[in-house]
Scaffold this motif. Structure first.
Motif, PDB file in Angstrom:
ATOM      1  N   GLU A  88      -2.659  47.692  30.413  1.00 23.40           N
ATOM      2  CA  GLU A  88      -3.127  46.646  31.589  1.00 23.40           C
ATOM      3  C   GLU A  88      -3.995  47.306  32.540  1.00 23.40           C
ATOM      4  OE1 GLU A  88       0.871  44.663  32.494  1.00 23.40           O
ATOM      5  OE2 GLU A  88       1.442  45.825  31.032  1.00 23.40           O
ATOM      6  N   MET A  89      -3.509  48.745  33.059  1.00 27.86           N
ATOM      7  CA  MET A  89      -4.258  49.219  34.117  1.00 27.86           C
ATOM      8  C   MET A  89      -5.693  49.354  34.004  1.00 27.86           C
ATOM      9  SD  MET A  89      -1.770  52.331  35.660  1.00 27.86           S
ATOM     10  CE  MET A  89      -1.270  52.938  34.166  1.00 27.86           C
ATOM     11  N   ILE A  90      -5.913  49.932  32.606  1.00 36.84           N
ATOM     12  CA  ILE A  90      -7.493  50.081  32.219  1.00 36.84           C
ATOM     13  C   ILE A  90      -8.194  48.593  32.236  1.00 36.84           C
ATOM     14  CG2 ILE A  90      -8.894  50.278  30.259  1.00 36.84           C
ATOM     15  CD1 ILE A  90      -6.755  52.592  29.332  1.00 36.84           C
ATOM     16  N   VAL A  91      -7.644  47.550  31.729  1.00 35.49           N
ATOM     17  CA  VAL A  91      -8.337  46.359  31.784  1.00 35.49           C
ATOM     18  C   VAL A  91      -8.589  45.865  33.444  1.00 35.49           C
ATOM     19  CG1 VAL A  91      -8.251  43.909  31.030  1.00 35.49           C
ATOM     20  CG2 VAL A  91      -7.808  45.507  29.571  1.00 35.49           C
ATOM     21  N   CYS A  92      -7.349  46.042  34.134  1.00 38.31           N
ATOM     22  CA  CYS A  92      -7.451  45.615  35.362  1.00 38.31           C
ATOM     23  C   CYS A  92      -8.584  46.627  36.319  1.00 38.31           C
ATOM     24  CB  CYS A  92      -6.175  45.884  36.135  1.00 38.31           C
ATOM     25  SG  CYS A  92      -6.055  45.457  37.904  1.00 38.31           S
ATOM     26  N   LEU A  93      -8.575  47.893  36.064  1.00 41.26           N
ATOM     27  CA  LEU A  93      -9.696  48.687  36.690  1.00 41.26           C
ATOM     28  C   LEU A  93     -10.875  48.551  36.136  1.00 41.26           C
ATOM     29  CD1 LEU A  93      -9.944  50.942  38.510  1.00 41.26           C
ATOM     30  CD2 LEU A  93      -9.524  52.537  36.907  1.00 41.26           C
ATOM     31  N   SER A 137      -5.755  40.514  37.365  1.00 42.53           N
ATOM     32  CA  SER A 137      -6.147  40.276  38.569  1.00 42.53           C
ATOM     33  C   SER A 137      -5.391  40.760  39.596  1.00 42.53           C
ATOM     34  CB  SER A 137      -6.504  38.724  38.853  1.00 42.53           C
ATOM     35  OG  SER A 137      -7.535  38.387  38.193  1.00 42.53           O
ATOM     36  N   THR A 138      -4.144  40.665  39.112  1.00 44.99           N
ATOM     37  CA  THR A 138      -2.959  40.868  40.400  1.00 44.99           C
ATOM     38  C   THR A 138      -2.104  42.265  39.987  1.00 44.99           C
ATOM     39  OG1 THR A 138      -1.134  40.069  38.944  1.00 44.99           O
ATOM     40  CG2 THR A 138      -2.428  38.597  40.505  1.00 44.99           C
ATOM     41  N   GLY A 139      -2.226  42.855  38.710  1.00 44.34           N
ATOM     42  CA  GLY A 139      -1.612  44.220  38.524  1.00 44.34           C
ATOM     43  C   GLY A 139      -0.065  43.642  38.661  1.00 44.34           C
ATOM     44  N   ARG A 140       0.767  44.530  38.515  1.00 42.22           N
ATOM     45  CA  ARG A 140       2.167  44.411  38.564  1.00 42.22           C
ATOM     46  C   ARG A 140       2.932  45.563  38.536  1.00 42.22           C
ATOM     47  NH1 ARG A 140       5.339  42.811  32.576  1.00 42.22           N
ATOM     48  NH2 ARG A 140       3.900  43.949  31.365  1.00 42.22           N
ATOM     49  N   ALA A 141       4.335  45.674  38.795  1.00 44.42           N
ATOM     50  CA  ALA A 141       5.022  46.881  38.571  1.00 44.42           C
ATOM     51  C   ALA A 141       5.091  47.259  37.249  1.00 44.42           C
ATOM     52  CB  ALA A 141       6.239  46.845  39.391  1.00 44.42           C
ATOM     53  N   GLY A 142       5.216  48.575  36.879  1.00 49.16           N
ATOM     54  CA  GLY A 142       5.457  49.102  35.724  1.00 49.16           C
ATOM     55  C   GLY A 142       4.116  48.711  34.495  1.00 49.16           C
ATOM     56  N   MET A 143       2.996  48.779  34.987  1.00 49.07           N
ATOM     57  CA  MET A 143       1.840  48.111  34.139  1.00 49.07           C
ATOM     58  C   MET A 143       1.736  49.218  33.073  1.00 49.07           C
ATOM     59  SD  MET A 143      -1.023  47.007  36.725  1.00 49.07           S
ATOM     60  CE  MET A 143      -2.155  46.354  35.607  1.00 49.07           C
ATOM     61  N   SER A 144       1.379  48.743  31.688  1.00 45.45           N
ATOM     62  CA  SER A 144       1.022  49.811  30.817  1.00 45.45           C
ATOM     63  C   SER A 144      -0.367  50.309  30.939  1.00 45.45           C
ATOM     64  CB  SER A 144       1.096  48.865  29.625  1.00 45.45           C
ATOM     65  OG  SER A 144      -0.141  48.228  29.386  1.00 45.45           O
ATOM     66  N   ILE A 145      -0.721  51.271  30.364  1.00 44.79           N
ATOM     67  CA  ILE A 145      -1.942  51.935  30.341  1.00 44.79           C
ATOM     68  C   ILE A 145      -3.126  50.995  30.033  1.00 44.79           C
ATOM     69  CG2 ILE A 145      -1.968  53.153  28.174  1.00 44.79           C
ATOM     70  CD1 ILE A 145      -3.569  54.775  31.219  1.00 44.79           C
ATOM     71  N   ALA A 169      -6.305  34.227  35.320  1.00 42.83           N
ATOM     72  CA  ALA A 169      -5.736  35.572  34.777  1.00 42.83           C
ATOM     73  C   ALA A 169      -4.242  34.810  33.952  1.00 42.83           C
ATOM     74  CB  ALA A 169      -5.483  36.281  35.475  1.00 42.83           C
ATOM     75  N   PRO A 170      -3.357  34.385  34.504  1.00 42.97           N
ATOM     76  CA  PRO A 170      -2.185  33.781  33.653  1.00 42.97           C
ATOM     77  C   PRO A 170      -2.786  32.448  32.635  1.00 42.97           C
ATOM     78  CG  PRO A 170      -1.941  33.188  35.955  1.00 42.97           C
ATOM     79  CD  PRO A 170      -3.192  34.126  36.177  1.00 42.97           C
ATOM     80  N   LEU A 171      -3.499  31.792  33.229  1.00 44.52           N
ATOM     81  CA  LEU A 171      -4.026  31.003  32.263  1.00 44.52           C
ATOM     82  C   LEU A 171      -4.806  31.607  31.166  1.00 44.52           C
ATOM     83  CD1 LEU A 171      -4.414  27.808  31.474  1.00 44.52           C
ATOM     84  CD2 LEU A 171      -6.369  27.858  33.135  1.00 44.52           C
ATOM     85  N   ALA A 207      -2.089  42.119  29.245  1.00 45.91           N
ATOM     86  CA  ALA A 207      -3.267  42.793  29.961  1.00 45.91           C
ATOM     87  C   ALA A 207      -4.121  41.708  30.575  1.00 45.91           C
ATOM     88  CB  ALA A 207      -4.010  43.810  28.934  1.00 45.91           C
ATOM     89  N   ILE A 208      -4.159  40.590  29.780  1.00 48.25           N
ATOM     90  CA  ILE A 208      -5.158  39.587  30.391  1.00 48.25           C
ATOM     91  C   ILE A 208      -4.455  38.905  31.668  1.00 48.25           C
ATOM     92  CG2 ILE A 208      -6.130  37.183  29.917  1.00 48.25           C
ATOM     93  CD1 ILE A 208      -6.024  38.201  26.970  1.00 48.25           C
ATOM     94  N   LYS A 209      -3.032  38.552  31.532  1.00 47.61           N
ATOM     95  CA  LYS A 209      -2.353  37.933  32.404  1.00 47.61           C
ATOM     96  C   LYS A 209      -2.237  38.626  33.745  1.00 47.61           C
ATOM     97  CE  LYS A 209       2.374  36.043  33.425  1.00 47.61           C
ATOM     98  NZ  LYS A 209       3.517  35.474  32.765  1.00 47.61           N
ATOM     99  N   TYR A 210      -2.227  39.935  33.818  1.00 48.18           N
ATOM    100  CA  TYR A 210      -2.201  40.845  34.950  1.00 48.18           C
ATOM    101  C   TYR A 210      -3.361  41.505  35.379  1.00 48.18           C
ATOM    102  CZ  TYR A 210       2.728  39.954  34.153  1.00 48.18           C
ATOM    103  OH  TYR A 210       3.882  38.899  34.031  1.00 48.18           O
TER     104      TYR A 210
END
Length: 165
Positions: A117-122, A107-115, A81-83, A102-105
């Motif tokens: 970032e959440m969409i790609v993770c989910l 797999s792990t998520g993070r505090a304060g994710m943008s919408i 993910a970070p790579l 959104a790519i970097k996080y």
């Protein structure tokens, strides 16, 4: 959105990913776009980030990239993910920090994710090809909204990881 670049990205991904992983990627794109409907998410950011989220799945970090990845070197399952954010910048020419985060996080998520970032993770967690014990529940919660889906997804991850201890 530059459709010529998207076709170039897809061609490169087909070359860099195994067929099953490429199918997962396309499933993730479709699910991400579905999840983004009715939200304030930037659909272009969601599309590009979900398309490139696993671009580094089979890559090994170069010596130059290792310093930037030092916090993830003991986590082989998620280092892609970070790579991936680095590869998206270096090999795909992506400079939009929203896409890179959104790519970097994813797999792990993070505090304060943008919408976005959440969409790609989910979307990565619940795309139609995914099968794991809690996936149907997470999908049901995602139908209520992205935050409900993320809460269910993260709760499931915490429960799974806690059982390993």
């Amino acid at each position: 959105m530059d459709y010529i670049k998207i076709e170039e990205y897809k061609k490169k991904l087909k070359k860099d990913l195994k067929p099953q992983r490429y199918q997962h990627t396309m499933n993730t794109v479709f699910k991400a776009m579905e999840l983004s409907m009715g939200t304030s998410a930037d659909k272009d950011v969601v599309f590009i980030a979900s398309l490139l989220h696993d671009c580094a799945k089979y890559k090994t970090p170069s010596k130059n990239q290792l310093e930037e990845l030092k916090d993830f070197l003991d986590c082989p399952a998620i280092i892609h993910a970070p790579l991936g954010a680095i590869i998206a910048r270096e090999e795909y020419g992506i400079n939009d920090e929203r896409v890179l985060n959104a790519i970097k996080y994813h797999s792990t998520g993070r505090a304060g994710m943008s919408i976005e970032e959440m969409i790609v993770c989910l979307a990565d967690a619940i795309e139609d090809g995914r099968e794991y014990p809690n996936v149907d529940y997470v999908r049901e919660q995602a139908q209520k909204g992205v935050i409900d889906g993320m809460m269910a997804n993260l709760s499931g991850v915490i429960e799974f990881e806690t059982k390993k201890i």
